[in-house]
Design a protein around this motif. Structure first.
Motif, PDB file in Angstrom:
ATOM      1  N   ILE A 168       0.858  -1.185   0.000  1.00  0.00           N
ATOM      2  CA  ILE A 168       0.000   0.000   0.000  1.00  0.00           C
ATOM      3  C   ILE A 168       0.893   1.234   0.000  1.00  0.00           C
ATOM      4  N   LEU A 169       0.598   2.187  -0.887  1.00  0.00           N
ATOM      5  CA  LEU A 169       1.290   3.468  -0.917  1.00  0.00           C
ATOM      6  C   LEU A 169       0.303   4.548  -0.492  1.00  0.00           C
ATOM      7  N   ALA A 170       0.569   5.173   0.658  1.00  0.00           N
ATOM      8  CA  ALA A 170      -0.293   6.227   1.195  1.00  0.00           C
ATOM      9  C   ALA A 170       0.363   7.581   0.928  1.00  0.00           C
ATOM     10  N   ILE A 171      -0.332   8.441   0.174  1.00  0.00           N
ATOM     11  CA  ILE A 171       0.196   9.734  -0.263  1.00  0.00           C
ATOM     12  C   ILE A 171      -0.502  10.844   0.521  1.00  0.00           C
TER      13      ILE A 171
ATOM     14  N   ARG B 233       6.578   2.720 -11.435  1.00  0.00           N
ATOM     15  CA  ARG B 233       7.803   1.968 -11.169  1.00  0.00           C
ATOM     16  C   ARG B 233       7.539   0.822 -10.183  1.00  0.00           C
ATOM     17  N   LEU B 234       6.707   1.060  -9.183  1.00  0.00           N
ATOM     18  CA  LEU B 234       6.407   0.008  -8.216  1.00  0.00           C
ATOM     19  C   LEU B 234       5.714  -1.179  -8.875  1.00  0.00           C
ATOM     20  N   ILE B 235       4.864  -0.916  -9.847  1.00  0.00           N
ATOM     21  CA  ILE B 235       4.180  -2.011 -10.539  1.00  0.00           C
ATOM     22  C   ILE B 235       5.181  -2.818 -11.355  1.00  0.00           C
ATOM     23  N   ASP B 236       6.081  -2.132 -12.032  1.00  0.00           N
ATOM     24  CA  ASP B 236       7.232  -2.747 -12.710  1.00  0.00           C
ATOM     25  C   ASP B 236       6.828  -3.812 -13.735  1.00  0.00           C
TER      26      ASP B 236
ATOM     27  N   THR C 289     -22.132  -2.809 -10.739  1.00  0.00           N
ATOM     28  CA  THR C 289     -22.891  -4.028 -10.458  1.00  0.00           C
ATOM     29  C   THR C 289     -22.046  -5.290 -10.598  1.00  0.00           C
ATOM     30  N   ASP C 290     -20.818  -5.152 -11.167  1.00  0.00           N
ATOM     31  CA  ASP C 290     -19.983  -6.340 -11.387  1.00  0.00           C
ATOM     32  C   ASP C 290     -18.510  -5.932 -11.383  1.00  0.00           C
ATOM     33  N   PHE C 291     -18.067  -5.331 -10.283  1.00  0.00           N
ATOM     34  CA  PHE C 291     -16.719  -4.760 -10.266  1.00  0.00           C
ATOM     35  C   PHE C 291     -15.650  -5.723  -9.758  1.00  0.00           C
ATOM     36  N   LYS C 292     -16.022  -6.733  -8.994  1.00  0.00           N
ATOM     37  CA  LYS C 292     -15.009  -7.553  -8.329  1.00  0.00           C
ATOM     38  C   LYS C 292     -14.052  -8.246  -9.305  1.00  0.00           C
ATOM     39  N   PRO C 293     -14.530  -8.936 -10.351  1.00  0.00           N
ATOM     40  CA  PRO C 293     -13.568  -9.586 -11.255  1.00  0.00           C
ATOM     41  C   PRO C 293     -12.586  -8.600 -11.875  1.00  0.00           C
ATOM     42  N   HIS C 294     -13.071  -7.410 -12.182  1.00  0.00           N
ATOM     43  CA  HIS C 294     -12.191  -6.405 -12.772  1.00  0.00           C
ATOM     44  C   HIS C 294     -11.114  -5.976 -11.786  1.00  0.00           C
ATOM     45  N   LEU C 295     -11.505  -5.679 -10.545  1.00  0.00           N
ATOM     46  CA  LEU C 295     -10.529  -5.230  -9.563  1.00  0.00           C
ATOM     47  C   LEU C 295      -9.465  -6.288  -9.305  1.00  0.00           C
ATOM     48  N   LEU C 296      -9.863  -7.543  -9.266  1.00  0.00           N
ATOM     49  CA  LEU C 296      -8.907  -8.609  -8.987  1.00  0.00           C
ATOM     50  C   LEU C 296      -7.941  -8.835 -10.144  1.00  0.00           C
ATOM     51  N   SER C 297      -8.270  -8.299 -11.320  1.00  0.00           N
ATOM     52  CA  SER C 297      -7.386  -8.459 -12.475  1.00  0.00           C
ATOM     53  C   SER C 297      -6.427  -7.280 -12.643  1.00  0.00           C
ATOM     54  N   GLN C 298      -6.502  -6.301 -11.744  1.00  0.00           N
ATOM     55  CA  GLN C 298      -5.687  -5.093 -11.865  1.00  0.00           C
ATOM     56  C   GLN C 298      -4.282  -5.304 -11.320  1.00  0.00           C
ATOM     57  N   ASP C 299      -3.375  -4.444 -11.752  1.00  0.00           N
ATOM     58  CA  ASP C 299      -2.046  -4.381 -11.155  1.00  0.00           C
ATOM     59  C   ASP C 299      -2.018  -3.355 -10.020  1.00  0.00           C
ATOM     60  N   ALA C 300      -2.888  -2.357 -10.108  1.00  0.00           N
ATOM     61  CA  ALA C 300      -2.955  -1.338  -9.061  1.00  0.00           C
ATOM     62  C   ALA C 300      -4.357  -0.740  -9.026  1.00  0.00           C
ATOM     63  N   ILE C 301      -4.746  -0.288  -7.840  1.00  0.00           N
ATOM     64  CA  ILE C 301      -5.994   0.451  -7.632  1.00  0.00           C
ATOM     65  C   ILE C 301      -5.617   1.751  -6.941  1.00  0.00           C
TER      66      ILE C 301
ATOM     67  N   PRO D 286      14.448  11.216  -1.242  1.00  0.00           N
ATOM     68  CA  PRO D 286      13.963  12.053  -2.349  1.00  0.00           C
ATOM     69  C   PRO D 286      13.471  11.172  -3.492  1.00  0.00           C
ATOM     70  N   LEU D 287      12.296  11.448  -3.982  1.00  0.00           N
ATOM     71  CA  LEU D 287      11.693  10.547  -4.971  1.00  0.00           C
ATOM     72  C   LEU D 287      12.516  10.469  -6.233  1.00  0.00           C
ATOM     73  N   GLN D 288      13.257  11.507  -6.544  1.00  0.00           N
ATOM     74  CA  GLN D 288      14.118  11.452  -7.727  1.00  0.00           C
ATOM     75  C   GLN D 288      15.088  10.287  -7.627  1.00  0.00           C
ATOM     76  N   GLU D 289      15.603   9.993  -6.424  1.00  0.00           N
ATOM     77  CA  GLU D 289      16.538   8.895  -6.234  1.00  0.00           C
ATOM     78  C   GLU D 289      15.851   7.544  -6.398  1.00  0.00           C
ATOM     79  N   SER D 290      14.592   7.449  -5.982  1.00  0.00           N
ATOM     80  CA  SER D 290      13.862   6.189  -6.089  1.00  0.00           C
ATOM     81  C   SER D 290      13.504   5.845  -7.528  1.00  0.00           C
ATOM     82  N   LEU D 291      13.564   6.851  -8.410  1.00  0.00           N
ATOM     83  CA  LEU D 291      13.204   6.616  -9.809  1.00  0.00           C
ATOM     84  C   LEU D 291      14.413   6.364 -10.689  1.00  0.00           C
ATOM     85  N   ILE D 292      15.620   6.468 -10.116  1.00  0.00           N
ATOM     86  CA  ILE D 292      16.818   6.197 -10.897  1.00  0.00           C
ATOM     87  C   ILE D 292      16.926   4.713 -11.195  1.00  0.00           C
ATOM     88  N   VAL D 293      17.125   4.379 -12.451  1.00  0.00           N
ATOM     89  CA  VAL D 293      17.242   2.968 -12.865  1.00  0.00           C
ATOM     90  C   VAL D 293      18.521   2.383 -12.284  1.00  0.00           C
TER      91      VAL D 293
END
Length: 245
Positions: free
Chosen positions: A4-7, A27-30, A81-93, A238-245
């Motif tokens: 979980i990422l809390a912003i 980047r976290l999803i990768d 009316t039918d969201f559960k299958p879709h949510l479970l197929s996601q990489d992120a919400i 610093p987020l810039q450092e976390s995004l460096i490959v």
């Protein structure tokens, strides 16, 4: 891994330029062309907020969708009316900001709270800003902010403890002032308080990283200790450092 990422504040809904925190989520999803669903219930499915989500994450080459309960706006709308299958197929919400109490009531009425937990247990990255950050905790501190009423709410309980967003916000300074006052009176539990332009990453309910994309922003452990309220700042990368490959 359950993440979980809390912003505390910022990202596509409030920043004019592309935000580093949105790139960080990608980047976290990768993975190539990740699937990410936006839940804008706290804003009542605000059309402008949904448009900004599609623009921001579409530009990051994500497969984007949104789950509305009020306003069915968006190019890839998921039926409530039918969201559960879709949510479970996601990489992120991603959950947006707004009125948390109203959102929690809607989610519990429709069973989205249960589906969110199942998605999290299956490894879907959960993220959100403001209300979308506080909702994951046992206790959310989401207004109103008058003295004696800090809006203590029962969150989804995926993360232990309490959370407050927009902690050091010059435009709404009473958030911090009232939180400290109410905690001193013993009315608010120990809290993770997150500044604007800062975010905290949890893995399996453990806080593993604090990031920021403004020099003065971070998160704090706020608690009452020996009759005094303590604010312990967390070291933010610093987020810039976390995004460096």
């Amino acid at each position: 891994m359950r993440r979980i990422l809390a912003i505390g504040g910022g990202g596509f809904t409030t920043e004019k330029e592309p935000s580093l925190v949105d790139a960080y989520i990608h980047r976290l999803i990768d993975k190539p062309r990740p699937r990410i669903c936006f839940v804008a219930t706290p804003s009542g499915d605000n059309r402008a907020q949904i448009d900004k989500f599609y623009e921001a994450y579409g530009s990051l080459d994500c497969e984007v969708s949104n789950l509305p309960f009020f306003n069915g706006w968006g190019p890839n709308v998921i039926p409530y009316t039918d969201f559960k299958p879709h949510l479970l197929s996601q990489d992120a919400i991603f959950v947006g900001g707004g009125h948390l109490r109203s959102a929690l009531a809607v989610w519990r009425e429709w069973g989205l709270d249960v589906a969110m937990k199942e998605a999290w247990n299956r490894g879907v990255l959960l993220a959100g800003m403001s209300a979308g950050a506080m909702c994951w905790f046992e206790t959310a501190l989401g207004g109103p902010f008058e003295q004696g009423n800090y809006g203590v709410q029962r969150g989804l309980g995926l993360l232990p403890g309490a959370c407050a967003a927009h902690y050091h916000n010059a435009h709404v300074s009473e958030r911090r002032v009232n939180l400290l006052a109410e905690m001193h009176r013993g009315l608010i539990p120990s809290t993770l308080a997150i500044d604007d332009f800062a975010a905290v990453l949890f893995e399996d309910q453990q806080l593993v990283k604090t990031v920021s994309w403004a020099s003065t922003s971070t998160a704090y452990r706020v608690r009452q200790q020996n009759g005094c309220v303590e604010e312990a700042p967390l070291t933010a990368v610093p987020l810039q450092e976390s995004l460096i490959v």
